[in-house]
Design a protein around this motif. Structure first.
Motif, mmCIF file in Angstrom:
data_model
loop_
_atom_site.group_PDB
_atom_site.id
_atom_site.type_symbol
_atom_site.label_atom_id
_atom_site.label_comp_id
_atom_site.label_asym_id
_atom_site.label_seq_id
_atom_site.Cartn_x
_atom_site.Cartn_y
_atom_site.Cartn_z
ATOM 1 N N GLU A 177 33.441 80.121 -14.455
ATOM 2 C CA GLU A 177 32.556 80.535 -13.374
ATOM 3 C C GLU A 177 32.603 79.480 -12.281
ATOM 4 N N GLY A 199 27.541 85.422 -16.620
ATOM 5 C CA GLY A 199 28.626 84.467 -16.441
ATOM 6 C C GLY A 199 28.486 83.316 -17.414
ATOM 7 N N TYR A 221 32.661 84.973 -11.814
ATOM 8 C CA TYR A 221 33.028 84.543 -13.156
ATOM 9 C C TYR A 221 34.161 85.409 -13.680
ATOM 10 N N SER A 257 28.258 83.376 -7.022
ATOM 11 C CA SER A 257 29.314 82.899 -7.923
ATOM 12 C C SER A 257 30.217 84.049 -8.307
#
Length: 677
Positions: free
Chosen positions: A402, A237, A389, A387
């Motif tokens: 991201e 990312g 992205y 996360s």
């Protein structure tokens, strides 16, 4: 003595077809100057340089290199990158000379990127099995490096047993690596710092050298895209959750460095003893467009452990990597760090999207000493991040983003766009917001602070090629810190801007001028007032550089750096004047520097890149008033052996010592030697 016996034994027994180390120091030096064009040191500078140098020693196959690997080099514009990818999709390159057939690639760009690329002959990869390919691979090297400070440091003459160094003043370094791009890599690195001992003590997790790292990597084996066993690093990312040493930050390159390259996992070969993973990772190709990466790491970290009436806890980590005396040895590898996670990636044509998870557990909870500025520092024994992205390419533009969340904390977001408005005009724009309780241990996202936390910022960069000879570039970065920071006990904001002119009067010379200004708040305490107040500090930097190939054998480089720092009605300044000369004749080359510097305080220290032996990095801070010079000789005996010898000397005025603590050298001079084969 044991280290020298090891060296002799390896040289006698090792029979490898060594690749001649590339003679492209000038190319790499120019690239470093472009990327790290400011006069401040940057985080992870050594690891960044080493990643570039390792690509130089193991060039990317231009036909197989991913878009992200090519983008990481920070040489190609988005328009040039798109043109290269389109060309190789239609015609696999048979030679690097074919780069001249791509109209978007000018001669200067081709000259800069060629040392990092190669064309792999397919038949060499398929005519032998893996073991034979490893045994017959010509792309390998074994490197031995010896360093020593000629003057005695305080640690060697210390009367306090807890501070006295236990080992010799020799610094020893060994590295072996053999690899084929897109096929395999294996190698090891061993290092003993000056003052450290070579000993066999399994109970203390030391097996000879103080630092040992090794890896085995296999790539593109059916559905197995990548497998690494040993030490590795991951960049995924935009580096909010997983960021290896691949983030350049702000500098002379104003466009490409704000975007992190999603290059996945690479072997870890640095001597930086912190920040790497140690264990195993694998990337599996689930479908033509979906990859799944899993990783597991169990690493031992240096730390300080304290205890209260109930439990033991970590009061702080030690990141120097030095284990020279009893105090430092008491903190060596005493904490187990367990990390695991995964990456699910979907990539199709211009779209790259993925989900990242990472969890870290410590053997003991972390409980740092309370300070005003670290009220939101991590506490506890485990931390989990997740996360998503998204990267998207559209013509000559790339969108990157991201968004990450600490499971029991805050979030972080970074998003931006960069590309080419015309063939001569590139722009970049990035927004970032990191909450004060967003915490990630392996992050390397774009930020003003050393870690992406407690910060909101807006960045705009531009680059205009006026002609083939003239290029103008610059950026403006605005940022806020909603919570307190180290040496700044109040919420604050600031800005930074840079302007740079590159002028190439001839094909063998280049001039660049650069100006940078930065404003940040800092604590200032007045006499008789027991409280802190914050005031703005303004730093200005001016850099002028001229580099020319004066003849077939001689290259010259002249550089001047000036700085000022103003805070609370106090004004200080600093400067450095540097002259480099490089001679090259057949198999012999010599590089020399003479520099004078004068800085009023540490705020005006001058960071200057220095040429060093192959795969070594040097960007010291010139501080005080004095002279710095060095000479480096290199000689290629044949295709098997190459030699380097470097001598550097610093002389300060009006000083009784150089350095501090156990590293102090008494007197106003310090001399260092370095030998590499």
């Amino acid at each position: 003595m044991r280290s020298w016996l090891f060296t002799i034994a390896v040289l006698v027994s090792l029979d490898v077809m060594a690749q001649e180390p590339p003679r492209e120091e000038i190319n790499l030096q120019r690239l470093v100057d472009d990327i790290m064009g400011t006069q401040d040191g940057i985080e992870n500078a050594e690891a960044l340089y080493e990643n570039l140098a390792l690509i130089l020693s193991n060039p990317l196959d231009v036909n197989q290199a991913t878009e992200e690997q090519l983008r990481f080099l920070s040489i190609l514009t988005e328009a040039q990158l798109s043109a290269l990818l389109a060309y190789r999709n239609e015609n696999k390159l048979l030679s690097l000379y074919e780069l001249q057939a791509i109209p978007e690639l000018d001669s200067t760009t081709i000259k800069r990127i060629t040392p990092f690329l190669t064309v792999q002959v397919a038949s060499e990869s398929i005519n032998m099995n893996l073991i034979k390919r490893i045994l017959h691979e010509k792309n390998n090297y074994f490197l031995i490096r010896y360093e020593r400070t000629l003057e005695r440091k305080q640690g060697f003459i210390e009367n306090d047993p807890s501070k006295k160094f236990t080992g010799s003043p020799d610094k020893m370094y060994y590295r072996f690596r053999t690899s084929r791009p897109g096929d395999f890599s294996l190698g090891f690195t061993m290092e003993k710092d000056a003052g450290e001992s070579i000993t066999w003590n399994p109970s203390a997790k030391q097996y000879g050298f103080d630092f040992i790292s090794a890896h085995i990597q296999l790539q593109n084996k059916g559905r197995l895209n990548n497998l690494i066993i040993g030490d590795y690093q991951i960049q995924a990312g935009q580096g909010l959750v997983l960021g290896g040493a691949f983030g350049f930050g702000k500098g002379g390159e104003t466009i490409t460095t704000i975007r992190r390259s999603n290059i996945g996992a690479l072997p870890y070969t640095s001597t930086n003893e912190n920040g790497n993973f140690s264990g195993a990772m694998a990337t599996i190709k689930l479908t033509d467009h979906v990859n799944l990466t899993s990783f597991l790491s169990l690493a031992s970290r240096d730390a300080s452990i304290e205890s209260d009436s109930a439990n033991e806890f970590i009061s702080g980590f030690q990141n120097t990597g030095y284990h020279r005396n009893l105090n430092e040895l008491a903190k060596r590898k005493i904490i187990s760090e367990y990390t695991y996670g995964g990456i699910l990636q979907f990539h199709q044509q211009n779209l790259d999207v993925g989900i990242i998870t990472s969890a870290t557990q410590f053997e003991h909870p972390i409980n740092r000493s309370p300070r005003l500025y670290n009220g939101y520092a991590f506490k506890g024994s485990s931390n989990t991040n997740a996360s998503i992205y998204l990267n998207y390419n559209l013509n000559n533009f790339t969108l990157f983003s991201e968004a990450a969340k600490t499971l029991e904390g805050g979030y972080g977001v970074v998003a931006g766009i960069l590309g080419s408005l015309t063939t001569n005009f590139d722009v970049s724009f990035a927004f970032r917001k990191y909450q004060r309780d967003y915490i990630s241990f392996f992050t390397n996202a774009f930020s003003e602070a050393s870690v992406p936390q407690n910060e909101t910022g807006l960045y705009y960069g531009w680059k205009y090629r006026w002609s083939k000879r003239i290029e103008l570039a610059g950026y403006v970065d605005l940022f806020k810190f909603p919570w307190l920071r180290f040496r700044n006990y109040a919420p604050s904001d600031g800005f930074e801007w840079l302007a740079r002119l590159n002028y190439k009067p001839t094909s063998s010379s280049i001039i660049y001028l650069q100006y940078r200004q930065e404003k940040k708040d800092r604590n200032s305490n007045q006499e008789n007032i027991p409280t802190y107040r914050t005031v703005p500090g303004v730093r200005q930097n001016i850099l002028a550089n001229y580099q020319v190939k004066a003849s077939k054998y001689v290259s010259l480089k002249t550089r001047a750096q000036f700085s000022t720092y103003a805070i609370d009605k106090r004004y200080t300044s600093g400067m450095a004047l540097i002259q480099d000369v490089r001679f090259t004749l057949n198999k012999v080359s010599a590089t020399m520097r003479y520099a004078v510097f004068d800085t009023e305080d540490y705020d005006n220290r001058q960071y200057v890149y220095e040429d060093d032996v192959w795969l070594a990095f040097s960007i010291p801070a010139y501080y005080g008033q004095g002279v710095r010079n060095y000479i480096m000789l290199s000689y290629d005996l044949n295709t098997m052996f190459s030699f380097w010898l470097r001598y550097s000397h610093t002389r300060l005025q009006h000083e009784d010592s150089i350095g501090s603590g156990v590293d102090a050298v008494y007197g106003n001079q310090r001399s260092d030697i370095k030998f590499q084969i």
